[in-house]
Design a protein around this motif. Structure first.
Motif, PDB file in Angstrom:
ATOM      1  N   PHE A  65       0.861  -1.175   0.000  1.00 30.64           N
ATOM      2  CA  PHE A  65       0.000   0.000   0.000  1.00 30.64           C
ATOM      3  C   PHE A  65       0.902   1.231   0.000  1.00 30.64           C
ATOM      4  CE2 PHE A  65      -2.790   3.270   1.852  1.00 30.64           C
ATOM      5  CZ  PHE A  65      -3.715   3.272   0.836  1.00 30.64           C
ATOM      6  N   VAL A  66       1.311   1.627  -1.191  1.00 31.91           N
ATOM      7  CA  VAL A  66       2.308   2.683  -1.346  1.00 31.91           C
ATOM      8  C   VAL A  66       1.909   3.604  -2.490  1.00 31.91           C
ATOM      9  CG1 VAL A  66       4.296   1.492  -0.377  1.00 31.91           C
ATOM     10  CG2 VAL A  66       3.665   1.040  -2.734  1.00 31.91           C
ATOM     11  N   GLY A  67       2.418   4.810  -2.412  1.00 28.29           N
ATOM     12  CA  GLY A  67       2.193   5.789  -3.467  1.00 28.29           C
ATOM     13  C   GLY A  67       3.044   7.017  -3.199  1.00 28.29           C
ATOM     14  N   SER A  68       3.173   7.853  -4.197  1.00 31.49           N
ATOM     15  CA  SER A  68       3.919   9.101  -4.061  1.00 31.49           C
ATOM     16  C   SER A  68       2.937  10.260  -4.153  1.00 31.49           C
ATOM     17  CB  SER A  68       4.948   9.220  -5.187  1.00 31.49           C
ATOM     18  OG  SER A  68       5.830   8.128  -5.160  1.00 31.49           O
ATOM     19  N   ASP A  69       3.315  11.390  -3.606  1.00 34.64           N
ATOM     20  CA  ASP A  69       2.458  12.575  -3.703  1.00 34.64           C
ATOM     21  C   ASP A  69       2.289  12.937  -5.173  1.00 34.64           C
ATOM     22  OD1 ASP A  69       2.210  12.651  -0.999  1.00 34.64           O
ATOM     23  OD2 ASP A  69       3.571  14.340  -0.691  1.00 34.64           O
ATOM     24  N   ILE A  70       1.082  12.774  -5.665  1.00 38.86           N
ATOM     25  CA  ILE A  70       0.816  13.039  -7.079  1.00 38.86           C
ATOM     26  C   ILE A  70       0.910  14.538  -7.342  1.00 38.86           C
ATOM     27  CG2 ILE A  70      -1.017  13.003  -8.821  1.00 38.86           C
ATOM     28  CD1 ILE A  70      -1.831  10.275  -7.655  1.00 38.86           C
ATOM     29  N   GLY A  71       1.635  14.892  -8.379  1.00 33.09           N
ATOM     30  CA  GLY A  71       1.865  16.302  -8.691  1.00 33.09           C
ATOM     31  C   GLY A  71       3.104  16.843  -8.007  1.00 33.09           C
ATOM     32  N   GLY A  72       3.584  16.094  -7.015  1.00 35.00           N
ATOM     33  CA  GLY A  72       4.776  16.528  -6.301  1.00 35.00           C
ATOM     34  C   GLY A  72       4.426  17.423  -5.125  1.00 35.00           C
ATOM     35  N   PHE A  73       5.111  17.226  -4.009  1.00 35.54           N
ATOM     36  CA  PHE A  73       4.831  17.979  -2.782  1.00 35.54           C
ATOM     37  C   PHE A  73       5.459  19.380  -2.830  1.00 35.54           C
ATOM     38  CE2 PHE A  73       6.144  19.042   1.633  1.00 35.54           C
ATOM     39  CZ  PHE A  73       4.887  19.172   2.191  1.00 35.54           C
ATOM     40  N   GLY A  74       6.755  19.442  -2.977  1.00 32.18           N
ATOM     41  CA  GLY A  74       7.438  20.736  -3.019  1.00 32.18           C
ATOM     42  C   GLY A  74       7.446  21.328  -4.423  1.00 32.18           C
ATOM     43  N   SER A  75       7.834  22.553  -4.553  1.00 37.91           N
ATOM     44  CA  SER A  75       7.909  23.297  -5.830  1.00 37.91           C
ATOM     45  C   SER A  75       6.527  23.510  -6.439  1.00 37.91           C
ATOM     46  CB  SER A  75       8.767  22.585  -6.878  1.00 37.91           C
ATOM     47  OG  SER A  75       9.982  22.176  -6.382  1.00 37.91           O
ATOM     48  N   ASN A  76       6.475  24.413  -7.398  1.00 36.15           N
ATOM     49  CA  ASN A  76       5.219  24.697  -8.093  1.00 36.15           C
ATOM     50  C   ASN A  76       5.012  23.725  -9.241  1.00 36.15           C
ATOM     51  OD1 ASN A  76       4.474  26.938  -6.541  1.00 36.15           O
ATOM     52  ND2 ASN A  76       5.940  28.211  -7.662  1.00 36.15           N
ATOM     53  N   ALA A  77       3.797  23.224  -9.336  1.00 39.71           N
ATOM     54  CA  ALA A  77       3.476  22.258 -10.389  1.00 39.71           C
ATOM     55  C   ALA A  77       2.761  22.939 -11.538  1.00 39.71           C
ATOM     56  CB  ALA A  77       2.598  21.156  -9.819  1.00 39.71           C
ATOM     57  N   SER A  78       3.053  22.521 -12.732  1.00 41.73           N
ATOM     58  CA  SER A  78       2.304  22.974 -13.896  1.00 41.73           C
ATOM     59  C   SER A  78       1.208  21.952 -14.188  1.00 41.73           C
ATOM     60  CB  SER A  78       3.227  23.131 -15.103  1.00 41.73           C
ATOM     61  OG  SER A  78       3.797  21.884 -15.442  1.00 41.73           O
ATOM     62  N   GLU A  79       0.236  22.386 -14.957  1.00 42.90           N
ATOM     63  CA  GLU A  79      -0.919  21.528 -15.226  1.00 42.90           C
ATOM     64  C   GLU A  79      -0.502  20.222 -15.904  1.00 42.90           C
ATOM     65  OE1 GLU A  79      -4.069  23.564 -17.183  1.00 42.90           O
ATOM     66  OE2 GLU A  79      -5.383  21.823 -17.187  1.00 42.90           O
ATOM     67  N   ASP A  80       0.359  20.326 -16.897  1.00 45.87           N
ATOM     68  CA  ASP A  80       0.728  19.104 -17.624  1.00 45.87           C
ATOM     69  C   ASP A  80       1.491  18.131 -16.729  1.00 45.87           C
ATOM     70  OD1 ASP A  80       2.859  20.906 -17.639  1.00 45.87           O
ATOM     71  OD2 ASP A  80       3.496  20.416 -19.669  1.00 45.87           O
ATOM     72  N   LEU A  81       2.309  18.656 -15.814  1.00 43.57           N
ATOM     73  CA  LEU A  81       3.001  17.766 -14.873  1.00 43.57           C
ATOM     74  C   LEU A  81       1.998  17.013 -14.006  1.00 43.57           C
ATOM     75  CD1 LEU A  81       5.607  16.748 -13.391  1.00 43.57           C
ATOM     76  CD2 LEU A  81       5.190  18.585 -11.770  1.00 43.57           C
ATOM     77  N   VAL A  82       1.021  17.728 -13.470  1.00 40.16           N
ATOM     78  CA  VAL A  82       0.063  17.066 -12.573  1.00 40.16           C
ATOM     79  C   VAL A  82      -0.765  16.038 -13.357  1.00 40.16           C
ATOM     80  CG1 VAL A  82      -1.744  17.383 -10.852  1.00 40.16           C
ATOM     81  CG2 VAL A  82       0.024  19.118 -11.121  1.00 40.16           C
TER      82      VAL A  82
END
Lengths: 695, 695
Positions: free
Chosen positions: B450-467
């Protein structure tokens, strides 16, 4: 066609030096209508990007060749952690080309803060903001992106050309602190048959980090050492920093102070900035007189035989200003509570880091620009440019006939006429191989041809395979230098378990050098690119336009470096059939014919892939069996060439050849025509150039 | 075959709980001879790797699926900048498998610092160093890597199983600080038709960051809010931190102090550590009594309706210790010189950062392990494990029949029985999509399913295409949560210009969930992997073994997420023919038959690629035309399934189905057999499962 739109009251940067044929227009009324222009306190240009539009340019910046999807801020910054989210690096190169429905170039000529939000905040919106509200905007229309680049290159003037030895392999480290360590670097390269042309001296060669001094203790009789090295075919290349140490009796300091050549604060006192040596002043290189004086300061080192320099810390980097440091000491006194919650704790631990490159400090000092005092933040991005210009102009005065090696960390468009750049303090990261490839494209577009990244990565510890793969890419960059930081593992080729791999792949640099140098000179003299992304050469090939990890070097050679750890091959897209050479050394290689399309190509750790385009010819140095390159003389003295060819019909290549030293680039006889005929015989227009082998 | 080699005096970690059939041997005399063992102050194992050997495992760590080429240090660390050069992340998972000449598993069971230099310092040398000099080493031989993993999983016990809603989509942010912001998150998801099952509460829901409290100002009548949300199909999931605030009158603090359940220093006083709330104590979760007490502290929140938690800061993270802070205040007094050169300046600015997670601080406190005082650094990597175990054991006592959602930041092997993990504070970087894929493999190998990573990334600013691209990967991870940090742009699906893309791709999670859940349960109950690298399923296919950016989910579905910005396709290697489904929503897709070999496959921004293996069957939720998933009920209440199939002959799939809540996993009727016959008719062993469509 180049049009210049003048907004507000622009600062003259001298980036553009040829205004011939440029139509000059005031403000935004007739600005191309794919842009919305808003001029208020800031100047904002907005463009709605089509899904298929690609944006190229922005020189040395993060991210891809296609710059879509991020926000870039032109604000020269000393930041050694080049993660994906960094908006500002060391240079400001505000030239971009939109390729899509229209093909149009734009140069935002303003030396203050300029930001480019290319679909980062809003997926399809390109927004450019000039904080000052004033700028010269050059709009360039042309047939295609290469035509636009050529037009831009024409107006910004010819790119810097280094001595040919500067395109040999160089070894650097922070630091080789004394003559013994320098001798060891040379000895171990020679012992391991790793070619070498230059050894770089980082800050520790100086006396107390004072510019233009040499430690008498660590480099006694410096001129003798320089000469000893030169006799063995090695050039020593010292670093020069921006800040001049405040040290009574130190000539550069005393002179600068006396003549008023340092940057001052509003109260008339010189700004005191802490950098490597402790307290320093910044020479006001934006003042033409001060620039001339600072440039002349390079002479004593040149008189000792030095013929190459690298200019550093010229964003300019600030560790601390005296005023802010005193204020910080005061603020720290108020922290005596051991029950700090997160906000208070962050304020506390943030005080130290806030000293470094503090944005407010850049508003505290002034430049004397032809009699007008201009606050630094208004012209921030011109500092490194003009420090390097100081040196470049001095070299032209002091050594009018000699090419001097010169490159800088910080830059602005225009500086490309005076020196090259390296891409600053990268890291020993696999991702920085690919980043370096991406950066070369933007840099070439705005005239920076003599460029390269620290091979193996500057920060962090490098593993052997990383340095090998990094070298396999770096052997194609005009500046080819291995450099690493204090506190990291040694990353000279001989420091690893298989130095013979380094000997072999660095040898390939000298094999390819006739072609690489020729393409460099073509790019410099004719406004061409040295590195081309596939999108520039095959704009109608949608797949070629997507490729971000292959480059052409000139128009005959395509490269596809491996930049993934443990990979033993990679995918490659060929827009047309090509001949693949898989090199293991200057003597060992195999070839393969590949069709147009997608391929997975094997590539062992010690192998370098070179693809020759149809009807492409790549003249190389001919090394006889058992012969290994040692330094640039191995290329200059080789009396014959071999040719990598992929031709089914007669083909021709025009090769630039000279002694690599003189500056008379247009003298007759420099360009040699090499042709093959129907029978595969090779004909050369120059009797001195012998072609021994087609490989 | 599992053999246990006992070196020195190992600490019992309770990672291995089933010792049945394990041969126990003392020391290194009979240790497998591909290893050189040196036992001195430290325990060192060295192995010379063959060129073709690959090393898999090490759980949550940096770099590739094949771990060769880097140095990894098991030392649980709160470090939010996951660049390539980071040796330690939040977990310690000392299990690896060598695949090459031999195939052998090794579990280094020691809770102190253990380092794995896998060809980093020397290209072909694998060196494992156990700093304590003591360890239980489990050597596992087997037929192949899957067999070795199964054997390892058997001895470490069954993996944690979450409630099914915990596998729905969750939205998080630091922070939704009050009830209004929580309601808005729900409202905007529903308005934009983005499915949602959980909203996560970061630290600001608490009163002064005190564990197990809820701010009465920001969340008045918490139980009512929890219930209101649940009625709308939303679970609230609060965070719990390791440090307990020193606050007179605060129950957890007073109780812990009174009972002596906090970690103490050598002088007998409780260690004072600054974290979010200011000064705190660490509960001594390695002491069974204290663990039980700390676990029981979750009850009040459960009594208010909470049925899920995430445990944070449990490496444990230290902002500062009171003692070191006082010392730092003292040291700072000595800095009054404004002429600091680089060494002095570095010492000065280094003082603040040196407070955080200072290695010496981890030597200053002790755990009471069944009556024996053990210094923290000896058992450092057990802290997060036992904090989460405290909760997991309490849940079993307090809610024996109910599955409670639980995952942790820090972990050690063994904790996989009590909860899942998320991969901590990643960044909004494209490279972190690929990193997340790599991490899943190592984690699955040692039981973390039962694992996963923060989708979109936790730190830094995310762009729409990245998310979007991050979500397209994250929709396959068992824990699917979008999370972002204070100070970054909002990255909820509705925060961007095209929320419909988020609605569509998050909808796919609910489409695939019958298969994903079934594969999760198969992995948990039968010791299988959930994510398989190609190398594990096609060990004889050299090319498959090289692939680092494709994964199997279960053994029928292969995925190949796009993780490069601006890419509109990617290369994919198929070890056998497959059927490609290219999804745009739960209703819109196209298919393509692909042959064995290399392919470049198009994939627009809004598209998700799923490859079905030969004779593979993927049961999905059937959504009628116009129907969109809303939350997990859309899956549970759907009375029929559709099947993605690629079969030329009769095939069968065994599907796990239950109500997603109860814990009686072995009751009959949970596994449903779905078969196709020669005529393409579908037969189901369970009358309640209707198959409506083959797609």
């Amino acid at each position: 066609m180049v049009r210049k739109f003048v907004f507000g009251e622009p600062i003259e940067t001298e980036a553009v030096i040829d205004q011939v044929g440029i139509e000059v227009l005031q403000g935004g009324t007739s600005f191309p209508d794919q842009w919305q222009v808003v001029q208020a306190e800031t100047l904002t240009l907005t463009h709605c990007m089509e899904p298929g539009e690609r944006i190229y340019g922005l020189g040395e910046s993060m991210r891809g060749i296609n710059k879509r999807g991020f926000r870039y801020v032109s604000w020269n910054t000393d930041d050694p952690i080049h993660t994906e989210d960094k908006e500002s690096l060391y240079g400001a190169h505000n030239f971009l080309v939109i390729q899509g429905g229209v093909c149009q170039g734009l140069f935002v000529d303003d030396p203050g803060r300029v930001s480019f939000d290319i679909g980062f905040t809003v997926l399809d919106r390109l927004e450019i903001r000039v904080d000052s509200g004033s700028a010269n905007l050059y709009v360039i229309d042309g047939e295609d992106i290469l035509d636009i680049v050529r037009q831009f290159r024409r107006i910004i003037g010819r790119s810097y050309i280094p001595p040919l030895w500067g395109m040999g392999y160089g070894q650097s480290r922070w630091s080789y602190p004394d003559v013994e360590s320098v001798r060891e670097v040379l000895r171990r390269h020679r012992e391991n048959h790793i070619p070498l042309d230059a050894i770089y001296l980082d800050i520790d060669y100086m006396e107390k980090y004072m510019d233009f001094t040499v430690s008498e203790e660590r480099f006694p009789e410096f001129a003798v050492i320089v000469s000893e090295m030169k006799q063995q075919g090695i050039h020593l290349v010292p670093i020069i920093d921006a800040g001049v140490k405040m040290e009574p009796g130190y000539r550069t300091y005393e002179e600068g102070l006396e003549k008023g050549y340092f940057c001052r604060k509003e109260d008339g006192n010189e700004l005191v900035v802490g950098v490597w040596p402790g307290k320093t002043h910044f020479p006001d290189v934006l003042n033409p007189e001060a620039r001339e004086w600072f440039g002349n300061s390079y002479q004593p080192l040149m008189d000792q035989g030095i013929d190459g320099f690298w200019n550093d810390m010229n964003e300019p980097a600030i560790f601390y200003t005296e005023d802010r440091l005193l204020d910080t000491f005061e603020q720290l006194k108020s922290f005596r509570n051991t029950d700090m919650d997160l906000q208070e704790f962050w304020r506390f631990v943030g005080l130290g880091p806030a000293l470094q490159n503090n944005q407010e400090d850049y508003t505290l000092f002034y430049h004397n620009m032809n009699g007008t005092l201009v606050r630094h933040d208004r012209v921030h991005n011109l500092y490194g440019y003009n420090m390097t210009r100081a040196a470049g102009e001095a070299f032209d005065r002091l050594r009018p006939d000699q090419r001097i090696l010169l490159f800088s960390r910080s830059s602005y468009v225009g500086m490309h006429r005076y020196g090259g750049i390296w891409t600053g303090d990268n890291q020993s990261w696999w991702s920085h191989i690919l980043l370096s490839m991406h950066q070369m494209v933007g840099l070439n577009m705005c005239g920076f041809l003599f460029v390269g990244s620290d091979i193996g990565g500057f920060g962090s510890n490098a593993s052997e395979d990383l340095v090998i793969r990094f070298t396999e890419w770096g052997l194609f960059t005009p500046l080819m230098r291995n450099h690493s930081s204090l506190g990291t593992v040694c990353q000279e080729g001989y420091a690893f378990s298989r130095p013979e791999i380094f000997a072999h792949i660095i040898g390939l640099r000298y094999l390819f050098l006739p072609y690489l140098y020729s393409e460099f000179m073509r790019a410099a003299l004719q406004g061409e690119m040295y590195f081309y992304p596939l999108a520039f050469l095959y704009p109608g090939d949608e797949m070629a336009c997507r490729v971000e990890d292959q480059l052409f070097v000139g128009q005959s050679m395509m490269i596809a470096p491996v930049y993934e750890q443990n990979a033993r091959g990679r995918y490659v897209y060929l827009p047309e059939p090509m001949k693949l050479y898989r090199f293991r050394s200057v003597h060992e290689y195999d070839t393969e014919m590949l069709s147009q399309g997608h391929h997975y190509v094997n590539c062992e750790l010690e192998e370098v892939l070179v693809f020759v385009r149809q009807n492409g010819m790549i003249p190389c140095t001919w090394f006889a069996e058992g012969e290994q390159p040692v330094n640039i003389d191995s290329v200059l003295k080789a009396d014959s060439l071999c040719l990598m060819c992929y031709a089914s019909e007669p083909i021709r290549y025009t090769l630039y050849r000279d002694n690599g030293l003189d500056k008379d680039y247009t003298a007759p006889g420099k360009w040699v025509s090499i042709e093959t005929d129907e029978d595969g015989q090779v004909h050369v227009s120059d009797g001195n150039t012998k072609i021994l082998h087609l490989i």
